[in-house]
Design an enzyme around this catalytic site. Structure first.
Site, PDB file in Angstrom:
ATOM      1  N   LYS A 169       1.699  54.783  60.374  1.00  0.00           N
ATOM      2  CA  LYS A 169       0.597  54.449  61.530  1.00  0.00           C
ATOM      3  C   LYS A 169      -0.750  54.125  61.063  1.00  0.00           C
ATOM      4  O   LYS A 169      -1.288  53.247  61.730  1.00  0.00           O
ATOM      5  CB  LYS A 169       0.562  55.932  62.164  1.00  0.00           C
ATOM      6  N   GLU A 212       2.218  57.388  49.527  1.00  0.00           N
ATOM      7  CA  GLU A 212       3.610  57.385  49.457  1.00  0.00           C
ATOM      8  C   GLU A 212       4.043  55.945  49.944  1.00  0.00           C
ATOM      9  O   GLU A 212       4.606  55.194  49.135  1.00  0.00           O
ATOM     10  CB  GLU A 212       4.438  58.322  49.793  1.00  0.00           C
ATOM     11  N   GLY A 222       2.111  60.956  64.701  1.00  0.00           N
ATOM     12  CA  GLY A 222       3.013  60.349  63.855  1.00  0.00           C
ATOM     13  C   GLY A 222       4.579  60.944  64.045  1.00  0.00           C
ATOM     14  O   GLY A 222       5.758  60.226  64.145  1.00  0.00           O
ATOM     15  N   ARG A 223       4.482  62.313  64.448  1.00  0.00           N
ATOM     16  CA  ARG A 223       6.089  63.102  64.676  1.00  0.00           C
ATOM     17  C   ARG A 223       6.447  62.870  66.014  1.00  0.00           C
ATOM     18  O   ARG A 223       7.273  63.615  66.415  1.00  0.00           O
ATOM     19  CB  ARG A 223       5.547  64.708  64.251  1.00  0.00           C
ATOM     20  N   GLU A 240       4.786  71.010  62.022  1.00  0.00           N
ATOM     21  CA  GLU A 240       3.434  70.264  61.836  1.00  0.00           C
ATOM     22  C   GLU A 240       2.576  70.441  63.142  1.00  0.00           C
ATOM     23  O   GLU A 240       1.448  70.471  63.194  1.00  0.00           O
ATOM     24  CB  GLU A 240       3.537  68.788  61.528  1.00  0.00           C
ATOM     25  N   HIS A 271      30.118  78.281  56.022  1.00  0.00           N
ATOM     26  CA  HIS A 271      30.575  78.698  54.792  1.00  0.00           C
ATOM     27  C   HIS A 271      29.494  78.636  53.588  1.00  0.00           C
ATOM     28  O   HIS A 271      29.480  78.414  52.370  1.00  0.00           O
ATOM     29  CB  HIS A 271      31.520  77.777  54.271  1.00  0.00           C
ATOM     30  N   LYS A 300      -3.635  66.149  49.839  1.00  0.00           N
ATOM     31  CA  LYS A 300      -3.566  64.629  49.601  1.00  0.00           C
ATOM     32  C   LYS A 300      -4.937  64.610  48.729  1.00  0.00           C
ATOM     33  O   LYS A 300      -4.891  63.637  47.850  1.00  0.00           O
ATOM     34  CB  LYS A 300      -3.942  64.036  50.974  1.00  0.00           C
TER      35      LYS A 300
HETATM   36  O1  F6P Z   1       0.506  63.772  55.956  1.00  0.00           O
HETATM   37  C1  F6P Z   1       0.950  63.789  57.242  1.00  0.00           C
HETATM   38  C2  F6P Z   1       1.267  62.794  58.152  1.00  0.00           C
HETATM   39  O2  F6P Z   1      -0.021  62.253  58.336  1.00  0.00           O
HETATM   40  C3  F6P Z   1       2.137  62.988  59.057  1.00  0.00           C
HETATM   41  O3  F6P Z   1       1.597  63.642  60.464  1.00  0.00           O
HETATM   42  C4  F6P Z   1       2.739  61.425  59.395  1.00  0.00           C
HETATM   43  O4  F6P Z   1       3.627  61.644  60.425  1.00  0.00           O
HETATM   44  C5  F6P Z   1       2.747  61.012  58.119  1.00  0.00           C
HETATM   45  O5  F6P Z   1       1.874  61.700  57.543  1.00  0.00           O
HETATM   46  C6  F6P Z   1       2.983  59.641  57.912  1.00  0.00           C
HETATM   47  O6  F6P Z   1       1.771  59.002  58.281  1.00  0.00           O
HETATM   48  P1  F6P Z   1       1.658  57.328  58.597  1.00  0.00           P
HETATM   49  O7  F6P Z   1       2.525  56.992  59.529  1.00  0.00           O
HETATM   50  O8  F6P Z   1       0.217  57.185  58.948  1.00  0.00           O
HETATM   51  O9  F6P Z   1       1.886  56.725  57.159  1.00  0.00           O
END
Ligand code: F6P
Length: 549
Positions: A210, A216, A271-272, A357, A388, A508
């Site tokens: 987003k 990452e 995002g979620r 979240e 199990h 972060k």
């Molecule tokens: O760090 C949490 C978060 O902001 C989530 O809410 C989101 O889904 C994820 O990181 C990834 O964010 P982006 O889509 O901006 O890379």
């Protein structure tokens, strides 16, 4: 905006529930069923192809009436209307919360800041459809003229969990000649293993972010770029092998991705809550545009159900209220999600972000400390595997763990007696949890007295059972929207902002600082002194790591 709502502790229904809980806690499900056998069919509801049996909960008609009254006194309806009409209910980020617009039919109109967002949503969906068709048909060629065979989604959190869950859930409907991989972790192993048997000439990367700033994802995207260029050499090849799913046009273009191949969405999609936006491009390529639209229709049907159905028969409201009931009146710490459907193996992981979240908050919308527990821990695994492994603790441990069982009348892979065995287990587990086995029943089986306590099942452990015909894109959409709105219901009761996530920020910031200290050792001095603002433990750990480099 919604009317001012009284703080939770002073809502009359809340106070009534506190008293009422005292009378319910000592009661046994076994007795509740004995005195009221009709509850097994009365405490059920259905909508959008989903059947919910919530009779094995520690509730009576009075509990239900009070919970519904609580929802009313908490302004659930008004809050839902505020969401559906594009008001900025995510107050800490001053944003509308409009994932419901992502599945609104073309004919609808939803205004945000004076603009109808529905035509924009459909414009992106149409662009995604055209692109998906090109990949699926082999018409989209890589830089060296070979058709794309491998699709690698690079994203994390909402930009990964939704896509990977949906891909796994709908694999039955997927294009089997295409290979799908999902890279999320910044641990280089994730990328290395995802691409080790892939040919860059036949591989397309979907960079899903987003913000297009997430450490990452950008690290993985840059490694993917290097991996691609190592074989294809020319930077122009990037345009044929990378597309972006993002709200950030500027950074997408700076990365070198042709913005013609960018699929956009908007700041009012969290995002979620984004798996049915452009973030779902991998899903659409896998199952095709028609199936993707069927999934959106399932989401939408549940949206309409949540918005319009009386609370008594409203699946998301009931599910959300029951979660509040156990979290706040029974001290339950967790909710177990137990899908008896192998295709839903990533569903619990997906729900973890959606629920935790969203409702992992310690202050109300007004910034006041909450006076009750909020979001429970969601976790789970598909059945029967979990039986199990961890079910022992659910049956005989000391904690109360409300469970959601999810099952289907029909399997997508009929195989001998498998499905009957699977479903017998769903029903058996819910029955065993609720009714258990008394000491007398154990004795009647001739069990030696010393073993009796070990073999007693206390029972009285609550569960919901959700059933549907079979797992289709439509059902999956309805199921996800069910949980989205259950989370919303819980957040409204607790008066929290279910749509921000400030709690992810501190880690972060510290990671960025520590990274620079690792990469520039001069920045960190003595192994014992708390330099650069770190405590002695953190300083020591960083130095131990640095010494190995
Ligand atoms: O760090 C949490 C978060 O902001 C989530 O809410 C989101 O889904 C994820 O990181 C990834 O964010 P982006 O889509 O901006 O890379």
């Amino acid at each position: 905006m919604t009317d001012r709502i009284a703080p939770l502790a002073s809502r009359p229904a809340w106070k009534a529930l506190q008293q009422h809980a005292e009378t319910i806690r000592p009661q046994q499900l076994r007795d509740l069923f004995k005195t009221d056998p009709a509850r097994g069919t009365r405490f059920t509801a259905q909508a959008c192809g989903l059947f919910l049996d919530y009779s094995k909960n520690r509730i009576t008609d009075e509990t239900l009436a009070l919970l519904i009254e609580l929802a009313k006194q908490s302004g659930l309806r008004q809050h839902a209307e505020a969401m559906f009409t594009g008001q900025k209910i995510n107050t800490t980020e001053n944003r509308a919360v409009l994932h419901v617009a992502l599945r609104a039919p073309r004919s609808e109109s939803i205004m945000v800041d004076g603009e109808d967002v529905v035509p924009e949503v459909h414009k992106v969906l149409d662009k995604m459809s055209a692109f998906s068709d090109k990949i699926r048909s082999g018409a989209w060629l890589g830089y060296t003229g070979k058709p794309i065979k491998n699709i690698v989604n690079i994203g994390i959190g909402g930009s990964d969990l939704g896509p990977v869950m949906a891909y796994e859930a709908l694999r039955h409907y997927s294009h089997r000649d295409l290979t799908f991989r999902f890279v999320s972790n910044v641990d280089g192993t994730d990328f290395a293993e995802a691409v080790r048997d892939l040919d860059p000439e036949e591989t397309l990367f979907l960079v899903a972010s987003k913000t297009f700033t997430t450490l990452e994802t950008m690290t993985n995207a840059h490694s993917a770029r290097t991996w691609t260029l190592a074989k294809l050499k020319q930077t122009e090849s990037i345009a044929r092998h990378f597309v972006a799913l993002s709200t950030n046009t500027k950074l997408v273009s700076e990365f070198g991705i042709d913005t013609a191949n960018m699929f956009g969405f908007w700041d009012w999609v969290g995002g979620r809550y984004s798996m049915d936006s452009a973030i779902g491009l991998s899903t659409m390529i896998a199952i095709g545009p028609d199936n993707f639209r069927a999934m959106l229709a399932g989401f939408h049907e549940m949206d309409v159900h949540f918005r319009t159905t009386p609370l008594e028969n409203n699946l998301p409201a009931l599910l959300g209220l029951l979660t509040v009931w156990y979290t706040d009146f029974f001290d339950a710490q967790t909710v177990a999600i137990l899908p008896y459907e192998q295709y839903l193996k990533r569903f619990p992981a997906y729900l973890q972000q959606l629920t935790m979240e969203s409702n992992g908050k310690h202050v109300t919308l007004d910034g006041e400390q909450v006076v009750t527990q909020t979001g429970p821990i969601y976790w789970g695994e598909p059945g029967t595997n979990g039986q199990h492994s961890f079910y022992q603790l659910i049956h005989q441990g000391t904690r109360l763990i409300p469970c959601d069982f999810i099952g289907f009348y029909k399997t997508l892979n009929p195989l001998g007696r498998h499905h009957d065995i699977l479903m017998a287990n769903v029903f058996a587990q819910a029955e065993a949890l609720a009714f258990g086995k008394t000491a007398d029943e154990v004795r009647a089986e001739g069990v030696p007295e010393a073993l009796v306590p070990h073999k007693v099942f206390e029972g009285n452990r609550p569960s919901n059972t959700l059933l549907a015909e079979h797992l289709t894109p439509h059902t999956l959409g309805a199921l996800i929207a069910l949980y989205e709105h259950s989370v919303f219901t819980q957040g409204v009761i607790w008066s929290i902002d279910s749509f921000d996530q400030w709690g992810v920020e501190l880690g972060k910031v510290l990671a960025t600082k520590i990274l620079s200290e690792i990469e520039n050792p001069a920045e960190l001095e003595s192994p014992t002194a708390p330099t650069k603002g770190h405590d002695t433990s953190t300083t020591n750990l960083i130095n131990l790591y640095r010494a190995t480099k």
